[in-house]
Design an enzyme around this catalytic site. Structure first.
Site, short mmCIF file in Angstrom:
data_model
loop_
_atom_site.label_atom_id
_atom_site.label_comp_id
_atom_site.label_asym_id
_atom_site.label_seq_id
_atom_site.Cartn_x
_atom_site.Cartn_y
_atom_site.Cartn_z
N HIS A 188 -7.17 -2.05 -120.94
CA HIS A 188 -6.33 -3.23 -120.72
C HIS A 188 -4.87 -2.99 -121.04
O HIS A 188 -3.99 -3.46 -120.34
CB HIS A 188 -6.86 -4.40 -121.54
CG HIS A 188 -8.19 -4.83 -121.07
ND1 HIS A 188 -8.36 -5.42 -119.84
CD2 HIS A 188 -9.41 -4.72 -121.62
CE1 HIS A 188 -9.65 -5.67 -119.68
NE2 HIS A 188 -10.30 -5.24 -120.73
N ARG A 295 -11.58 0.23 -101.32
CA ARG A 295 -12.87 0.52 -101.96
C ARG A 295 -13.70 -0.75 -101.84
O ARG A 295 -13.34 -1.78 -102.43
CB ARG A 295 -12.67 0.89 -103.43
CG ARG A 295 -11.96 2.23 -103.65
CD ARG A 295 -11.90 2.55 -105.14
NE ARG A 295 -11.55 3.94 -105.40
CZ ARG A 295 -10.34 4.36 -105.78
NH1 ARG A 295 -9.37 3.49 -105.94
NH2 ARG A 295 -10.13 5.64 -106.01
N ARG A 331 -13.30 1.93 -96.56
CA ARG A 331 -14.31 2.95 -96.86
C ARG A 331 -15.66 2.27 -97.02
O ARG A 331 -15.76 1.26 -97.71
CB ARG A 331 -13.93 3.66 -98.16
CG ARG A 331 -14.96 4.69 -98.59
CD ARG A 331 -14.50 5.46 -99.78
NE ARG A 331 -14.67 4.71 -101.01
CZ ARG A 331 -14.33 5.18 -102.21
NH1 ARG A 331 -13.79 6.38 -102.32
NH2 ARG A 331 -14.52 4.45 -103.29
N GLU A 430 -13.98 15.21 -99.99
CA GLU A 430 -14.14 15.18 -101.45
C GLU A 430 -14.98 16.35 -101.93
O GLU A 430 -15.10 16.59 -103.12
CB GLU A 430 -14.84 13.88 -101.86
CG GLU A 430 -14.05 12.65 -101.51
CD GLU A 430 -14.83 11.38 -101.77
OE1 GLU A 430 -14.56 10.74 -102.79
OE2 GLU A 430 -15.69 11.02 -100.95
N ASN A 453 -9.71 13.07 -106.50
CA ASN A 453 -10.42 12.84 -107.78
C ASN A 453 -11.74 13.59 -107.76
O ASN A 453 -12.08 14.31 -108.69
CB ASN A 453 -10.71 11.35 -107.99
CG ASN A 453 -9.48 10.48 -107.87
OD1 ASN A 453 -8.37 10.98 -108.01
ND2 ASN A 453 -9.67 9.20 -107.61
N ASP A 454 -12.47 13.42 -106.67
CA ASP A 454 -13.75 14.12 -106.57
C ASP A 454 -13.56 15.58 -106.15
O ASP A 454 -14.25 16.46 -106.66
CB ASP A 454 -14.67 13.40 -105.57
CG ASP A 454 -15.38 12.23 -106.24
OD1 ASP A 454 -15.89 12.43 -107.36
OD2 ASP A 454 -15.40 11.13 -105.67
N ARG A 464 -15.29 14.23 -113.96
CA ARG A 464 -14.05 13.43 -114.10
C ARG A 464 -14.17 12.33 -115.15
O ARG A 464 -13.17 11.77 -115.57
CB ARG A 464 -13.65 12.84 -112.74
CG ARG A 464 -14.68 11.88 -112.18
CD ARG A 464 -14.41 11.58 -110.72
NE ARG A 464 -13.72 10.32 -110.53
CZ ARG A 464 -13.65 9.68 -109.36
NH1 ARG A 464 -14.20 10.20 -108.29
NH2 ARG A 464 -13.00 8.56 -109.25
N CYS A 501 -5.89 10.23 -100.79
CA CYS A 501 -6.05 8.92 -101.44
C CYS A 501 -6.54 9.03 -102.88
O CYS A 501 -6.82 8.03 -103.51
CB CYS A 501 -6.97 8.02 -100.63
SG CYS A 501 -8.64 8.65 -100.48
C1 PEP Z 1 -11.45 10.33 -104.78
O1 PEP Z 1 -12.54 10.85 -105.05
O2 PEP Z 1 -10.36 10.92 -104.87
C2 PEP Z 1 -11.41 8.92 -104.33
C3 PEP Z 1 -10.28 8.38 -103.91
O3 PEP Z 1 -12.58 8.21 -104.41
P1 PEP Z 1 -13.10 7.52 -105.78
O4 PEP Z 1 -12.03 7.70 -106.81
O5 PEP Z 1 -13.33 6.09 -105.42
O6 PEP Z 1 -14.33 8.31 -106.02
MG MG Z 2 -14.38 9.83 -104.55
#
Ligand code: PEP
Ligand code: MG
Length: 569
Positions: A188, A295, A331, A430, A453-454, A464, A501
């Site tokens: 927060h 999302r 998505r 990803e 991220n993935d 992660r 993204c």
């Molecule tokens: C990612 O994996 O970079 C992504 C944008 O998807 P999420 O963070 O929702 O897994």
């Molecule tokens: Mg992802």
């Protein structure tokens, strides 16, 4: 002597000021044994009713001051007061002879601990909500626990972590920055800091407690460190950097609705990642050129049954309308493994991130996917809708998904529904296997959006959600950059586009590297849009390409970061 404490960057910016420790008043001594269960139950019910009335009043009084996201937090807290699982645990304690306060707090702690044990940081952050609502009821039972009063002059607020009602009790005009011992970028304090536009560094660890009240600190919310008692030269430099930052930010916001063009005139689409209707409104207001990632999990999670097709379609339509005709990449559902749905029974998995996630789960539940695609196609008529599939790892999957989409389209046409004529279909990249075989995926898609991220977690083999290794999964690692380069190189000259993204797209150090690698769209947290656009405008494509080439030759992410930092200064 000055010393530097490291944490995680949670909101950018520079601040200098005295530390003020947010200390909670301790509750009065608590009775642990109850008189009799019925009397204790009545005391607890009265306290819960008062807490519910307070929460409703707080929402009504703060409607203009709080973001929709924060209002939703307090709405959710009202629901938690009546959570059947929580109340069942309370009842068991009361029946065993506990006092109302002891039964309540034991059940609250157990509930919060359950949430903390889930691997998804979103749920971990919700543990703070449970504790917050727990304290609110406790206050009515035993008194104490009032939020401390802030000093008159602006301060750097230090805390172990801040609960939602504590963050709203602070006067934003007197907060220079937030620094917390625990928490993460989704906590927060971090959310509030980003909205107020003040720097924040979180997860500093127990060393934070060594900073005494009133000590002067310098906070760098982009690099993620706090310097205690900085020397006069460091303060002078930081003051100069702060002045430049504030000026640049004001300018970036003033021109956020203009397109982002590099100095040599190449336009980069700066889009927003959104996960709710409120986010979409914010994206539009912050100047996003489009939504690069919607999302859709928010439609499915936290409810006992799946939404109906009509409900889903109305929400998509409202979102498309909120973006005023700008493109929206939706998505399809990306749950599974660590984000289970209550109405989709799934066997537990030892490695949920390597298990039935994203489209793998959709294939096991084609009815859910069919309904989502139908709702989208029905909502998308007259709008630039783009549909994207998550976690695609093989060509066979994308072929199956395209055939499935065609089936849904034909069925809708046969039922007499109009269809969106310019629909674009894309996939997320990803999984390293998908990046390496881009050319084989090309015939099946109009665009690729790289989920760093993935992609980083799978490339570096670093979970992660595990703070002990999350630092390894840096999207600026040259191995990840080489995969991104593979995607852009294979797509060049085909008329199809590549976006990013993942969080990396909103990292200002990564922006020139990504556009230099040939990425045409950056989809970022809505609040980052103005600064990402401003960063794009600072570079020429020739400079960005040269920088990207050099980044690809480095040995690790740290080397890439210093390379860009040097090139920028
Ligand atoms: C990612 O994996 O970079 C992504 C944008 O998807 P999420 O963070 O929702 O897994
Ligand atoms: Mg992802």
């Amino acid at each position: 002597m000055s010393r530097r404490l490291r944490g995680l960057p949670a909101s950018p910016g520079i601040a200098i000021g005295p530390i003020w420790w947010f200390r909670r008043a301790l509750p009065a001594a608590m009775r642990t044994r109850g008189e009799d269960a019925a009397a204790e139950r009545m005391r607890l019910q009265a306290a819960q009713e008062r807490a519910a009335a307070e929460l409703a009043a707080l929402r009504a009084a703060q409607r203009d001051r709080l973001s929709p996201e924060e209002l939703a937090i307090f709405e959710a807290q009202e629901l938690m007061l009546r959570d059947p699982e929580l109340m069942a645990a309370v009842e068991a304690e009361l029946a065993a002879g506990a006092s109302a306060e002891a039964a309540w707090m034991k059940a609250v702690e157990a509930f919060a601990a359950q949430l903390m044990a889930l691997p998804d940081p979103y749920f971990q952050a919700r543990a703070a909500d449970v504790r917050d609502v727990g304290n609110r009821v406790l206050r009515h039972l035993v008194g104490g626990l009032e939020a401390p009063a802030m000093p008159d002059e602006p301060v750097v607020v230090a805390a172990d972590d801040l609960l939602p009602s504590e963050t709203v009790s602070l006067d934003p005009r007197r907060v220079l920055a937030f620094v917390t011992e625990g928490g993460g970028p989704t906590a927060h304090a971090a959310i509030l800091a980003r909205r107020l536009g003040v720097p924040a560094v979180v997860a500093i660890g127990p060393d934070l407690r060594t900073i005494p009240e009133g000590a002067r600190v310098l906070v760098d919310g982009e690099a993620g460190w706090v310097e205690v008692e900085p020397g006069s030269e460091a303060v002078r430099q930081a003051q100069a950097r702060r002045a430049v930052w504030l000026q640049e930010r004001a300018h970036a916001e003033a021109v956020a609705h203009e397109p982002a063009r590099t100095r040599d005139g190449v336009q980069i689409e700066v889009a927003a990642n959104v996960g709710s209707m409120e986010d979409a409104r914010e994206a539009f207001q912050k100047g996003a050129d489009s939504i690069g990632l919607l999302r859709t999990e928010f439609l499915y999670l936290g409810r006992a049954a799946a939404p109906t097709e009509e409900e889903e379609s109305a929400i998509y339509r409202a979102l498309l309308e909120a973006m005023g005709g700008k493109p929206v990449v939706v998505r399809t559902l990306d749950v599974g493994g660590d984000k289970p749905l209550p109405y989709l029974p799934m066997p537990p998995e030892a490695n949920p991130f390597l298990g039935v996630r994203g489209v793998r789960l959709s294939r096991q539940h084609p009815d859910l996917l069919r309904q989502q695609l139908r709702a989208l196609l029905r909502a998308g008529v007259g709008f630039p809708l783009r549909i994207m599939f998550p976690m695609v790892s093989t060509v066979e999957e994308i072929r199956w998904l395209r055939a499935f989409l065609e089936e849904v389209r034909s069925a809708l046409a046969a039922e007499g529904f109009p269809l969106p004529p310019d629909l674009q279909v894309g996939m997320m990249v990803e999984v390293p296997a998908a990046a390496l075989l881009t050319e084989h995926f090309l015939p099946w898609v109009d665009f690729f959006s790289i989920g760093t991220n993935d992609l980083a977690q799978y490339t570096l083999a670093a979970d992660r959600t595990n703070p002990a290794v999350a630092g390894l999964a840096d999207g600026l690692h040259p191995a990840v950059l080489r995969l991104i380069r593979h995607v852009t190189a294979a797509t060049e000259g085909t008329g199809k586009w590549v976006g990013v993204c993942g969080e990396l797209a909103g990292d200002l150090l990564a922006v020139p590297v990504l556009i230099g690698l040939g990425v045409q769209e950056l989809s970022v947290n809505p609040v980052r849009v103005p600064e990402v656009k401003a960063t794009v405008r600072r570079w020429s494509m020739a400079e960005a390409r040269a920088l990207a080439e050099e980044a690809l030759r480095q040995a690790d992410a740290a080397a890439v970061r210093s390379l860009v930092a040097e090139a920028r200064s």
